[in-house]
Design a protein around this motif. Structure first.
Motif, PDB file in Angstrom:
ATOM      1  N   GLN A  69       0.855  -1.186   0.000  1.00  0.00           N
ATOM      2  CA  GLN A  69       0.000   0.000   0.000  1.00  0.00           C
ATOM      3  C   GLN A  69       0.889   1.232   0.000  1.00  0.00           C
ATOM      4  N   THR A  70       0.347   2.350  -0.407  1.00  0.00           N
ATOM      5  CA  THR A  70       1.108   3.588  -0.417  1.00  0.00           C
ATOM      6  C   THR A  70       0.280   4.700   0.213  1.00  0.00           C
ATOM      7  N   THR A  71       0.953   5.776   0.584  1.00  0.00           N
ATOM      8  CA  THR A  71       0.234   6.920   1.146  1.00  0.00           C
ATOM      9  C   THR A  71      -0.489   7.653   0.030  1.00  0.00           C
ATOM     10  N   SER A  72      -1.496   8.415   0.391  1.00  0.00           N
ATOM     11  CA  SER A  72      -2.245   9.159  -0.626  1.00  0.00           C
ATOM     12  C   SER A  72      -1.360  10.214  -1.294  1.00  0.00           C
ATOM     13  N   ASP A  73      -0.433  10.814  -0.537  1.00  0.00           N
ATOM     14  CA  ASP A  73       0.469  11.809  -1.124  1.00  0.00           C
ATOM     15  C   ASP A  73       1.335  11.189  -2.219  1.00  0.00           C
ATOM     16  N   ARG A  74       1.896  10.017  -1.916  1.00  0.00           N
ATOM     17  CA  ARG A  74       2.748   9.354  -2.901  1.00  0.00           C
ATOM     18  C   ARG A  74       1.918   8.904  -4.102  1.00  0.00           C
ATOM     19  N   GLN A  75       0.699   8.419  -3.852  1.00  0.00           N
ATOM     20  CA  GLN A  75      -0.171   8.003  -4.944  1.00  0.00           C
ATOM     21  C   GLN A  75      -0.512   9.193  -5.838  1.00  0.00           C
ATOM     22  N   ASN A  76      -0.786  10.348  -5.230  1.00  0.00           N
ATOM     23  CA  ASN A  76      -1.079  11.554  -6.026  1.00  0.00           C
ATOM     24  C   ASN A  76       0.114  11.941  -6.888  1.00  0.00           C
ATOM     25  N   LEU A  77       1.314  11.855  -6.327  1.00  0.00           N
ATOM     26  CA  LEU A  77       2.526  12.157  -7.091  1.00  0.00           C
ATOM     27  C   LEU A  77       2.663  11.193  -8.269  1.00  0.00           C
ATOM     28  N   LEU A  78       2.459   9.910  -8.018  1.00  0.00           N
ATOM     29  CA  LEU A  78       2.541   8.918  -9.096  1.00  0.00           C
ATOM     30  C   LEU A  78       1.507   9.193 -10.176  1.00  0.00           C
ATOM     31  N   ASN A  79       0.309   9.585  -9.771  1.00  0.00           N
ATOM     32  CA  ASN A  79      -0.737   9.907 -10.744  1.00  0.00           C
ATOM     33  C   ASN A  79      -0.319  11.087 -11.621  1.00  0.00           C
ATOM     34  N   GLU A  80       0.259  12.110 -10.997  1.00  0.00           N
ATOM     35  CA  GLU A  80       0.720  13.271 -11.762  1.00  0.00           C
ATOM     36  C   GLU A  80       1.835  12.889 -12.733  1.00  0.00           C
ATOM     37  N   ILE A  81       2.771  12.094 -12.263  1.00  0.00           N
ATOM     38  CA  ILE A  81       3.882  11.676 -13.123  1.00  0.00           C
ATOM     39  C   ILE A  81       3.358  10.865 -14.301  1.00  0.00           C
ATOM     40  N   ALA A  82       2.413   9.981 -14.041  1.00  0.00           N
ATOM     41  CA  ALA A  82       1.886   9.124 -15.111  1.00  0.00           C
ATOM     42  C   ALA A  82       1.190   9.933 -16.200  1.00  0.00           C
ATOM     43  N   GLN A  83       0.694  11.106 -15.860  1.00  0.00           N
ATOM     44  CA  GLN A  83       0.012  11.955 -16.848  1.00  0.00           C
ATOM     45  C   GLN A  83       0.989  12.883 -17.579  1.00  0.00           C
ATOM     46  N   SER A  84       2.246  12.814 -17.209  1.00  0.00           N
ATOM     47  CA  SER A  84       3.267  13.683 -17.802  1.00  0.00           C
ATOM     48  C   SER A  84       3.699  13.168 -19.163  1.00  0.00           C
ATOM     49  N   PRO A  85       4.349  14.017 -19.947  1.00  0.00           N
ATOM     50  CA  PRO A  85       4.904  13.564 -21.225  1.00  0.00           C
ATOM     51  C   PRO A  85       5.945  12.464 -20.997  1.00  0.00           C
ATOM     52  N   GLN A  86       6.151  11.627 -21.991  1.00  0.00           N
ATOM     53  CA  GLN A  86       7.061  10.489 -21.867  1.00  0.00           C
ATOM     54  C   GLN A  86       8.460  10.933 -21.459  1.00  0.00           C
ATOM     55  N   GLU A  87       8.905  12.076 -21.915  1.00  0.00           N
ATOM     56  CA  GLU A  87      10.239  12.579 -21.556  1.00  0.00           C
ATOM     57  C   GLU A  87      10.355  12.772 -20.038  1.00  0.00           C
ATOM     58  N   VAL A  88       9.315  13.303 -19.414  1.00  0.00           N
ATOM     59  CA  VAL A  88       9.321  13.509 -17.963  1.00  0.00           C
ATOM     60  C   VAL A  88       9.302  12.166 -17.241  1.00  0.00           C
ATOM     61  N   ILE A  89       8.486  11.232 -17.719  1.00  0.00           N
ATOM     62  CA  ILE A  89       8.427   9.898 -17.122  1.00  0.00           C
ATOM     63  C   ILE A  89       9.801   9.241 -17.184  1.00  0.00           C
ATOM     64  N   ASP A  90      10.476   9.373 -18.315  1.00  0.00           N
ATOM     65  CA  ASP A  90      11.815   8.797 -18.470  1.00  0.00           C
ATOM     66  C   ASP A  90      12.812   9.438 -17.505  1.00  0.00           C
ATOM     67  N   GLN A  91      12.711  10.758 -17.322  1.00  0.00           N
ATOM     68  CA  GLN A  91      13.611  11.452 -16.403  1.00  0.00           C
ATOM     69  C   GLN A  91      13.388  10.995 -14.965  1.00  0.00           C
ATOM     70  N   VAL A  92      12.121  10.851 -14.584  1.00  0.00           N
ATOM     71  CA  VAL A  92      11.813  10.381 -13.231  1.00  0.00           C
ATOM     72  C   VAL A  92      12.338   8.961 -13.039  1.00  0.00           C
ATOM     73  N   ALA A  93      12.131   8.102 -14.034  1.00  0.00           N
ATOM     74  CA  ALA A  93      12.609   6.721 -13.945  1.00  0.00           C
ATOM     75  C   ALA A  93      14.128   6.683 -13.794  1.00  0.00           C
ATOM     76  N   ASP A  94      14.840   7.515 -14.568  1.00  0.00           N
ATOM     77  CA  ASP A  94      16.303   7.582 -14.460  1.00  0.00           C
ATOM     78  C   ASP A  94      16.719   8.048 -13.063  1.00  0.00           C
ATOM     79  N   PHE A  95      16.030   9.061 -12.543  1.00  0.00           N
ATOM     80  CA  PHE A  95      16.337   9.577 -11.214  1.00  0.00           C
ATOM     81  C   PHE A  95      16.156   8.486 -10.161  1.00  0.00           C
TER      82      PHE A  95
END
Length: 105
Positions: A69-95
Protein backbone atom coordinates in the motif's frame (compact mmCIF):
# COMPACT_ATOMS: atom_id res chain seq x y z
CA UNK A 1 4.86 -6.72 -14.91
CA UNK A 2 5.60 -9.91 -13.09
CA UNK A 3 3.21 -12.79 -12.45
CA UNK A 4 2.32 -11.55 -8.95
CA UNK A 5 1.37 -8.10 -10.27
CA UNK A 6 -0.79 -9.71 -12.94
CA UNK A 7 -2.41 -11.85 -10.25
CA UNK A 8 -3.23 -8.77 -8.13
CA UNK A 9 -4.69 -7.06 -11.19
CA UNK A 10 -6.74 -10.15 -12.05
CA UNK A 11 -8.11 -10.24 -8.48
CA UNK A 12 -9.01 -6.54 -8.65
CA UNK A 13 -10.93 -7.14 -11.88
CA UNK A 14 -12.74 -10.14 -10.38
CA UNK A 15 -13.64 -8.13 -7.26
CA UNK A 16 -15.12 -5.28 -9.31
CA UNK A 17 -18.22 -5.07 -11.43
CA UNK A 18 -16.09 -3.79 -14.31
CA UNK A 19 -14.78 -5.85 -17.19
CA UNK A 20 -11.52 -5.41 -19.02
CA UNK A 21 -13.55 -5.01 -22.20
CA UNK A 22 -15.52 -2.09 -20.72
CA UNK A 23 -12.27 -0.35 -19.73
CA UNK A 24 -10.93 -0.83 -23.25
CA UNK A 25 -14.18 0.51 -24.73
CA UNK A 26 -14.12 3.56 -22.46
CA UNK A 27 -10.60 4.56 -23.51
CA UNK A 28 -10.77 3.43 -27.13
CA UNK A 29 -8.07 0.77 -26.71
CA UNK A 30 -7.96 -2.52 -28.61
CA UNK A 31 -10.75 -4.67 -27.16
CA UNK A 32 -8.41 -7.22 -25.61
CA UNK A 33 -5.75 -4.87 -24.20
CA UNK A 34 -6.61 -5.43 -20.51
CA UNK A 35 -6.90 -9.17 -21.02
CA UNK A 36 -3.49 -9.24 -22.73
CA UNK A 37 -1.95 -7.37 -19.76
CA UNK A 38 -3.53 -9.76 -17.25
CA UNK A 39 -2.50 -12.84 -19.24
CA UNK A 40 1.09 -11.64 -19.64
CA UNK A 41 0.98 -11.14 -23.40
CA UNK A 42 1.88 -7.51 -22.71
CA UNK A 43 4.81 -7.68 -20.28
CA UNK A 44 5.34 -3.94 -19.87
CA UNK A 45 2.03 -2.12 -20.23
CA UNK A 46 2.00 1.58 -20.93
CA UNK A 47 2.18 3.28 -17.49
CA UNK A 48 -0.64 5.70 -18.24
CA UNK A 49 -2.89 2.90 -19.46
CA UNK A 50 -2.07 0.82 -16.40
CA UNK A 51 -2.92 3.80 -14.20
CA UNK A 52 -6.27 4.18 -15.98
CA UNK A 53 -6.99 0.48 -15.48
CA UNK A 54 -6.17 0.73 -11.78
CA UNK A 55 -8.25 3.90 -11.39
CA UNK A 56 -11.24 2.25 -13.03
CA UNK A 57 -10.87 -0.73 -10.68
CA UNK A 58 -10.31 1.57 -7.68
CA UNK A 59 -7.03 -0.14 -6.82
CA UNK A 60 -3.66 1.55 -6.34
CA UNK A 61 -1.10 1.09 -9.07
CA UNK A 62 1.62 0.73 -6.42
CA UNK A 63 -0.33 -2.11 -4.83
CA UNK A 64 -0.79 -3.83 -8.18
CA UNK A 65 2.90 -3.56 -9.06
CA UNK A 66 4.46 -4.22 -5.64
CA UNK A 67 1.80 -5.66 -3.35
CA UNK A 68 2.39 -2.77 -0.93
CA UNK A 69 0.00 0.00 0.00
CA UNK A 70 1.11 3.59 -0.42
CA UNK A 71 0.23 6.92 1.15
CA UNK A 72 -2.24 9.16 -0.63
CA UNK A 73 0.47 11.81 -1.12
CA UNK A 74 2.75 9.35 -2.90
CA UNK A 75 -0.17 8.00 -4.94
CA UNK A 76 -1.08 11.55 -6.03
CA UNK A 77 2.53 12.16 -7.09
CA UNK A 78 2.54 8.92 -9.10
CA UNK A 79 -0.74 9.91 -10.74
CA UNK A 80 0.72 13.27 -11.76
CA UNK A 81 3.88 11.68 -13.12
CA UNK A 82 1.89 9.12 -15.11
CA UNK A 83 0.01 11.96 -16.85
CA UNK A 84 3.27 13.68 -17.80
CA UNK A 85 4.90 13.56 -21.22
CA UNK A 86 7.06 10.49 -21.87
CA UNK A 87 10.24 12.58 -21.56
CA UNK A 88 9.32 13.51 -17.96
CA UNK A 89 8.43 9.90 -17.12
CA UNK A 90 11.81 8.80 -18.47
CA UNK A 91 13.61 11.45 -16.40
CA UNK A 92 11.81 10.38 -13.23
CA UNK A 93 12.61 6.72 -13.94
CA UNK A 94 16.30 7.58 -14.46
CA UNK A 95 16.34 9.58 -11.21
CA UNK A 96 14.76 6.74 -9.23
CA UNK A 97 17.21 4.21 -10.72
CA UNK A 98 20.19 6.45 -9.93
CA UNK A 99 19.18 7.99 -6.59
CA UNK A 100 16.23 5.99 -5.26
CA UNK A 101 13.08 7.15 -3.49
CA UNK A 102 14.01 6.52 0.11
CA UNK A 103 15.41 9.10 2.45
CA UNK A 104 18.35 8.34 4.68
CA UNK A 105 17.98 9.31 8.32
Amino acid sequence: MDAEARKRLRIAIAASNITGQSICDKYGWPKNYVSRVVNGDIKGPDPTRLLHICDELNVGIVYVLTGRQTTSDRQNLLNEIAQSPQEVIDQVADFVRDIGLGSES
